[in-house]
Design a protein around this motif. Structure first.
Motif, PDB file in Angstrom:
ATOM      1  N   PRO A 186      11.186  -5.940  -5.835  1.00 48.00           N
ATOM      2  CA  PRO A 186      12.171  -4.907  -6.146  1.00 48.00           C
ATOM      3  C   PRO A 186      11.899  -3.665  -5.284  1.00 48.00           C
ATOM      4  N   ALA A 187      12.896  -3.227  -4.565  1.00 43.65           N
ATOM      5  CA  ALA A 187      12.725  -2.117  -3.630  1.00 43.65           C
ATOM      6  C   ALA A 187      12.339  -0.818  -4.314  1.00 43.65           C
ATOM      7  N   THR A 188      12.680  -0.677  -5.567  1.00 43.33           N
ATOM      8  CA  THR A 188      12.393   0.571  -6.278  1.00 43.33           C
ATOM      9  C   THR A 188      11.110   0.511  -7.101  1.00 43.33           C
ATOM     10  N   ALA A 189      10.377  -0.569  -7.032  1.00 40.34           N
ATOM     11  CA  ALA A 189       9.124  -0.708  -7.790  1.00 40.34           C
ATOM     12  C   ALA A 189       7.979  -0.085  -6.986  1.00 40.34           C
ATOM     13  N   HIS A 190       8.092   1.196  -6.701  1.00 34.69           N
ATOM     14  CA  HIS A 190       7.158   1.881  -5.810  1.00 34.69           C
ATOM     15  C   HIS A 190       5.702   1.732  -6.229  1.00 34.69           C
ATOM     16  N   ALA A 191       5.425   1.706  -7.521  1.00 42.95           N
ATOM     17  CA  ALA A 191       4.039   1.588  -7.989  1.00 42.95           C
ATOM     18  C   ALA A 191       3.451   0.212  -7.695  1.00 42.95           C
ATOM     19  N   LEU A 192       4.297  -0.780  -7.470  1.00 39.64           N
ATOM     20  CA  LEU A 192       3.826  -2.141  -7.231  1.00 39.64           C
ATOM     21  C   LEU A 192       3.805  -2.512  -5.751  1.00 39.64           C
ATOM     22  N   LEU A 193       4.449  -1.720  -4.924  1.00 40.04           N
ATOM     23  CA  LEU A 193       4.555  -2.002  -3.501  1.00 40.04           C
ATOM     24  C   LEU A 193       3.351  -1.436  -2.745  1.00 40.04           C
ATOM     25  N   PRO A 194       3.164  -1.880  -1.516  1.00 39.45           N
ATOM     26  CA  PRO A 194       2.091  -1.291  -0.710  1.00 39.45           C
ATOM     27  C   PRO A 194       2.300   0.217  -0.559  1.00 39.45           C
ATOM     28  N   THR A 195       1.225   0.935  -0.286  1.00 38.00           N
ATOM     29  CA  THR A 195       1.330   2.372  -0.058  1.00 38.00           C
ATOM     30  C   THR A 195       2.172   2.639   1.185  1.00 38.00           C
ATOM     31  N   THR A 196       2.592   3.876   1.335  1.00 37.11           N
ATOM     32  CA  THR A 196       3.382   4.249   2.516  1.00 37.11           C
ATOM     33  C   THR A 196       2.603   3.963   3.794  1.00 37.11           C
ATOM     34  N   THR A 197       1.322   4.232   3.784  1.00 37.97           N
ATOM     35  CA  THR A 197       0.478   3.942   4.950  1.00 37.97           C
ATOM     36  C   THR A 197       0.420   2.442   5.210  1.00 37.97           C
ATOM     37  N   ALA A 198       0.241   1.651   4.160  1.00 33.29           N
ATOM     38  CA  ALA A 198       0.168   0.193   4.321  1.00 33.29           C
ATOM     39  C   ALA A 198       1.507  -0.388   4.760  1.00 33.29           C
ATOM     40  N   ILE A 199       2.599   0.170   4.240  1.00 33.40           N
ATOM     41  CA  ILE A 199       3.919  -0.361   4.615  1.00 33.40           C
ATOM     42  C   ILE A 199       4.160  -0.156   6.111  1.00 33.40           C
ATOM     43  N   GLU A 200       3.542   0.867   6.684  1.00 26.78           N
ATOM     44  CA  GLU A 200       3.655   1.094   8.126  1.00 26.78           C
ATOM     45  C   GLU A 200       3.022  -0.063   8.894  1.00 26.78           C
ATOM     46  N   ASN A 201       1.938  -0.631   8.390  1.00 27.84           N
ATOM     47  CA  ASN A 201       1.339  -1.810   9.027  1.00 27.84           C
ATOM     48  C   ASN A 201       2.284  -3.006   8.955  1.00 27.84           C
ATOM     49  N   TRP A 202       2.978  -3.154   7.845  1.00 37.42           N
ATOM     50  CA  TRP A 202       3.971  -4.230   7.729  1.00 37.42           C
ATOM     51  C   TRP A 202       5.089  -4.011   8.739  1.00 37.42           C
ATOM     52  N   ARG A 203       5.538  -2.756   8.880  1.00 39.42           N
ATOM     53  CA  ARG A 203       6.619  -2.452   9.820  1.00 39.42           C
ATOM     54  C   ARG A 203       6.165  -2.691  11.256  1.00 39.42           C
ATOM     55  N   ARG A 204       4.952  -2.237  11.586  1.00 34.84           N
ATOM     56  CA  ARG A 204       4.436  -2.372  12.949  1.00 34.84           C
ATOM     57  C   ARG A 204       4.359  -3.829  13.386  1.00 34.84           C
ATOM     58  N   THR A 205       4.108  -4.731  12.456  1.00 34.63           N
ATOM     59  CA  THR A 205       4.033  -6.153  12.779  1.00 34.63           C
ATOM     60  C   THR A 205       5.365  -6.874  12.545  1.00 34.63           C
ATOM     61  N   ALA A 206       6.431  -6.089  12.333  1.00 39.80           N
ATOM     62  CA  ALA A 206       7.796  -6.621  12.145  1.00 39.80           C
ATOM     63  C   ALA A 206       7.849  -7.641  11.013  1.00 39.80           C
ATOM     64  N   ARG A 207       7.191  -7.301   9.889  1.00 43.00           N
ATOM     65  CA  ARG A 207       7.146  -8.242   8.770  1.00 43.00           C
ATOM     66  C   ARG A 207       7.652  -7.632   7.470  1.00 43.00           C
ATOM     67  N   VAL A 208       8.478  -6.599   7.566  1.00 43.96           N
ATOM     68  CA  VAL A 208       9.077  -5.990   6.379  1.00 43.96           C
ATOM     69  C   VAL A 208      10.549  -5.726   6.658  1.00 43.96           C
ATOM     70  N   TYR A 209      11.369  -5.931   5.621  1.00 38.03           N
ATOM     71  CA  TYR A 209      12.797  -5.652   5.705  1.00 38.03           C
ATOM     72  C   TYR A 209      13.256  -5.162   4.338  1.00 38.03           C
ATOM     73  N   PRO A 210      14.101  -4.162   4.287  1.00 36.58           N
ATOM     74  CA  PRO A 210      14.517  -3.316   5.405  1.00 36.58           C
ATOM     75  C   PRO A 210      13.408  -2.404   5.868  1.00 36.58           C
ATOM     76  N   LEU A 211      13.733  -1.604   6.866  1.00 38.93           N
ATOM     77  CA  LEU A 211      12.728  -0.733   7.462  1.00 38.93           C
ATOM     78  C   LEU A 211      12.234   0.313   6.476  1.00 38.93           C
ATOM     79  N   PRO A 212      11.089   0.929   6.748  1.00 42.23           N
ATOM     80  CA  PRO A 212      10.453   1.841   5.801  1.00 42.23           C
ATOM     81  C   PRO A 212      11.313   2.960   5.253  1.00 42.23           C
ATOM     82  N   GLU A 213      12.307   3.443   5.993  1.00 41.31           N
ATOM     83  CA  GLU A 213      13.119   4.526   5.446  1.00 41.31           C
ATOM     84  C   GLU A 213      13.830   4.093   4.158  1.00 41.31           C
ATOM     85  N   PHE A 214      14.084   2.792   4.014  1.00 41.83           N
ATOM     86  CA  PHE A 214      14.677   2.280   2.776  1.00 41.83           C
ATOM     87  C   PHE A 214      13.644   2.334   1.650  1.00 41.83           C
ATOM     88  N   TYR A 215      12.404   2.141   1.998  1.00 41.10           N
ATOM     89  CA  TYR A 215      11.328   2.092   1.018  1.00 41.10           C
ATOM     90  C   TYR A 215      11.086   3.450   0.370  1.00 41.10           C
TER      91      TYR A 215
END
Length: 158
Positions: free
Chosen positions: A128-157
């Protein structure tokens, strides 16, 4: 369904030459009920983590022992077997993560990003995109983005 599995990410996770084939799909809450249909639409297996956990319980169990290792073990069982389309859409993992302490969630996300190397199937985790407490941290999500393994892009997160 307004949100659909990004085919470019799916193709990336199907590539058997990748060292780690895990991805994260941030699904708007209104679209979560249609996740199983999305798996069928793109021809990949659906792995319901709630059912996987319940299937491993002994008969007449009254409590579910759940920790970081147990969550990773369940995910590894999915990734270690061949799946239709070379990938599994992992669903309801948020229910398992909700039972872990914050540090345990961070450990799970770190291992999912880097630790499932050379498995037989890719994993696309629908969260769930809005489950912020369950998702990776903002710093960690950047690693997912850098390796092109997250959708949509972090601005959605955010």
């Amino acid at each position: 369904m307004a949100s659909t599995i990004p085919l470019s990410l799916l193709e990336r996770l199907r590539d058997p030459t990748l060292h780690v084939r895990t991805g994260l799909w941030l699904v708007p809450p209104a679209d979560l009920a249609d996740v199983p249909n999305e798996a069928a639409r793109v021809g990949i297996d659906l792995a319901d983590m709630r059912h996987a956990l319940l299937a491993k319980l002994p008969p007449n169990a009254h409590f579910v022992a759940l920790d970081t290792n147990r969550v990773l073990e369940l995910l590894d069982q999915v990734a270690s077997h061949p799946r239709a389309g070379g990938c599994a859409l992992v669903w309801n993992v948020d229910l398992l993560l909700a039972r872990l302490p914050v540090a345990g969630r961070a450990d799970v996300w770190s291992f999912i990003l880097n630790g499932f190397s050379h498995r037989r199937s890719g994993l696309l985790l629908a969260m769930p995109a809005t489950a912020h407490a369950l998702l990776p941290t903002t710093t960690a999500i950047e690693n997912w983005r850098r390796t092109a393994r997250v959708y949509p892009l972090p601005e959605f997160y955010t």
